[in-house]
Design a protein around this motif. Structure first.
Motif: not given
Length: 640
Positions: A428-447
């Protein structure tokens, strides 16, 4: 009336022209000795030099000369004209739009390709992004493209293949060269190069005038315009000692985007953008030992304003990607067995000021490849890799075992059969894991996305025909998708399966090789794939992730005084209801005095080419990005 009839059927007319033109095998000169064809070498297939025909992988070696003969303006454009890629872009000339760069997907697998310079990774960890369009074509020695799973040799992110850009090699002679090129749309492309004993220096400047409506949102009623763009690039290649090499590639470009709503219903929005890129490596290479250290640093700065005369302000975004690491390979024989053990470490970092701050990860790997020839005709290759990824605090760590197998059988001097299977994955890319905004939230538990590729094919070479044909099945699981079912903010999660099944080809024909006269310098080529790339959405339903059919077809006339290339690109049955694409390009070069006069026309029939977007009826935002229209270019190349 006749004109309207022709306009309605222009795609049919273009298709006929393309088929009629269906030049030479990428990286191989027309009508050359079969022995020379058999000696085409690649370092990407096995990390050490191997004859391409003896490799159990589908590998294309594209020479610097072939890249230039396509008449393309950028490297990604040259590679899509060579064929076999799904090209996606968000601005003309592949210009990055807020960090969204042009991409070259392999066999319809989005974000599955790993991009290297001299064997070192350049993709940013934030979003797997890369920008190869700032590397001058005349500073490239060749590009090697490996299709299929390559994680055994190259680790995370080499899920569907590898694009390895080999920069210009140093020599022992002295030369000075320069190019100038002008076109409509205020297009400029100028370069200078100096070759000294043990050192190459190169510089390139490219300019494109402002462009109106590079994209349109049909749902939200706005368009993007592009401001004037200036791109600068410089390269250094040095042979410091006999086996020690240093390479540096740097670039900077400045542009801007204007978001304008239909009827001026909302205020004008503008963005200025500066993009810096730097890559360097230090390589020690012998026939049995390779050791290298490498690093790259990219920074994008974006400033927003609401009127053209607004005063400058501080950057809204200041996004950085940086990688550095080291790797080593050693090759040796025990009896008739060939061994290649190696190790690799890469630190991947990113700092996205307004999204999630600074993040990093460490990739460690040990790998081994063993090779053996049986009965003088059958070559077997087995590889294993243990890949460790140490994520930042709060993110998962990964430990993956990645095997691969390959066979090459020499059925005749001109015919080889090959097959391979390998496991690959994409972290997973960092955008997938950590993104944090009112529009999009990342998920640090992605496989990670992971799976297997299976492939079998033929390689055939003689004076008349050069053929590479492969049947493949690529199957992955845990595809990373956005969950839109809960409204905003959207969240990433691991969805279902992801696969592509089909055939790929690369064919060169020299039809008049045994005839005297001008016709023996005429050659034909085609490269591309037919596939069914699909993935499961959040509801478990299949959708297409790329075009079913992509092909490049062309005809070359290659002599020292005159070079002619007519190239056609076709895309059909595209994803997300995008229009089919048929584009015809022409390039010519004529020798004059100490140089060559060049003339080229891109997109001869001025087609409206959609290079990315979503026009599905149920899309929340129906939008499309367009490529540049017809571009007529005249230039001169000179070398002393």
């Amino acid at each position: 009336m006749i004109g309207n009839h022709l306009k309605r059927h222009r795609h049919i007319i273009l298709g006929i022209l393309c088929l009629a033109s269906a030049g030479h095998w990428p990286g191989i000169a027309a009508a050359q000795d079969p022995a020379a064809i058999l000696d085409t070498m690649t370092v990407t297939a096995e990390r050490f030099p191997v004859r391409e025909k003896e490799s159990p992988r589908f590998v294309t070696v594209v020479s610097a000369e072939k890249l230039i003969e396509t008449g393309a303006n950028t490297l990604s454009d040259a590679l899509r004209r060579v064929g076999g890629f799904q090209y996606k872009a968000f601005a003309p000339l592949g210009i990055s739009h807020g960090g969204m760069n042009s991409t070259l997907s392999i066999r319809g697998i989005k974000d599955g390709e790993l991009v290297l310079i001299n064997g070192s990774p350049i993709q940013g960890a934030a979003g797997h992004a890369y920008d190869i369009d700032t590397i001058p074509l005349d500073q490239i020695e060749r590009v090697e493209i490996l299709k299929g799973a390559a994680s055994t040799l190259y680790g995370a992110d080499a899920m569907s293949g590898v694009i390895n850009i080999i920069t210009k090699q140093t020599g022992d002679t002295t030369s000075l060269g320069g190019t100038v090129e002008f076109g409509n749309e205020s297009y400029h492309n100028h370069g200078a190069a100096i070759s000294l004993p043990r050192v190459n220096l190169g510089f390139n400047y490219q300019h494109l005038g402002d462009q109106q409506e590079i994209s349109r949102s049909f749902s939200q009623k706005y368009r993007y315009d592009l401001d004037d763009t200036d791109k600068y690039a410089w390269t250094v290649n040095a042979r410091m000692f006999e086996n020690l090499h240093f390479d540096y590639v740097g670039s900077y470009y400045r542009t801007g985007f204007e978001k304008r709503y239909d009827g001026n219903k909302k205020p004008f929005e503008g963005t200025d953008q500066d993009y810096y890129k730097n890559f360097a490596n230090l390589r020690f290479e012998t026939p049995t030992l390779k050791v290298k250290a490498f690093g790259n640093y990219d920074e994008m700065q974006r400033r927003e304003y609401t009127a053209p005369d607004d005063p400058p302000n501080d950057p809204k975004d200041r996004n950085r990607n940086y990688n550095f690491g080291a790797a080593g390979d050693y090759g040796f024989y025990l009896s008739d067995w060939e061994f290649n053990p190696g190790a690799e470490w890469i630190y991947r970092g990113a700092d996205y000021s307004n999204q999630y701050g600074s993040q990093y990860r460490n990739d460690y790997a040990l790998f081994l490849q063993v090779k053996k020839t049986f009965l003088e005709r059958l070559i077997a290759v087995v590889g294993v890799r243990e890949q460790f990824i140490d994520g930042a605090a709060g993110a998962r760590d990964y430990d993956k075992f990645l095997p691969s197998f390959g066979l090459t059988y020499t059925a005749a001097d001109s015919l080889n059969l090959f097959a391979n299977a390998g496991k690959a994955f994409r972290a997973p890319a960092f955008n997938d894991l950590y993104y944090d905004s009112d529009f999009l939230k990342g998920n640090p538990n992605l496989r990670p996305e992971e799976g297997w590729t299976y492939e079998a094919g033929v390689k055939y070479d003689d004076n008349f025909l050069q053929l590479r044909l492969s049947a493949f099945y690529m199957a992955y699981e845990d595809k990373i998708e956005l969950d839109r079912s809960g409204g905003y903010p959207l969240t990433y999660f691991n969805a279902g399966d992801y696969e592509s099944t089909g055939i790929e080809w690369n064919i060169g024909v020299n039809p008049f090789v045994h005839q005297a006269g001008w016709a023996q310098d005429l050659s034909l080529y085609t490269a591309g794939y037919w596939a069914d790339p699909t993935a499961e959405d959040t509801d478990g339903k299949d959708y297409r992730t790329g075009p079913r059919f992509q092909a490049s077809l062309g005809v070359d006339y290659l002599t020292e005084p005159v070079t002619l290339d007519l190239n056609c690109q076709l895309l059909t049955s595209r994803e997300r209801e995008l229009d089919d694409t048929v584009v015809l390009n022409f390039f010519s070069r004529v020798k004059l005095w100490k140089g060559h006069l060049t003339f080229a026309v891109d997109n001869i029939f001025d087609e409206a080419v959609q290079v990315s977007g979503d026009l599905s009826e149920d899309a929340s935002n129906r939008y499309v990005y367009y490529d540049i229209g017809r571009l007529v270019k005249v230039g001169y190349e000179i070398v002393f």
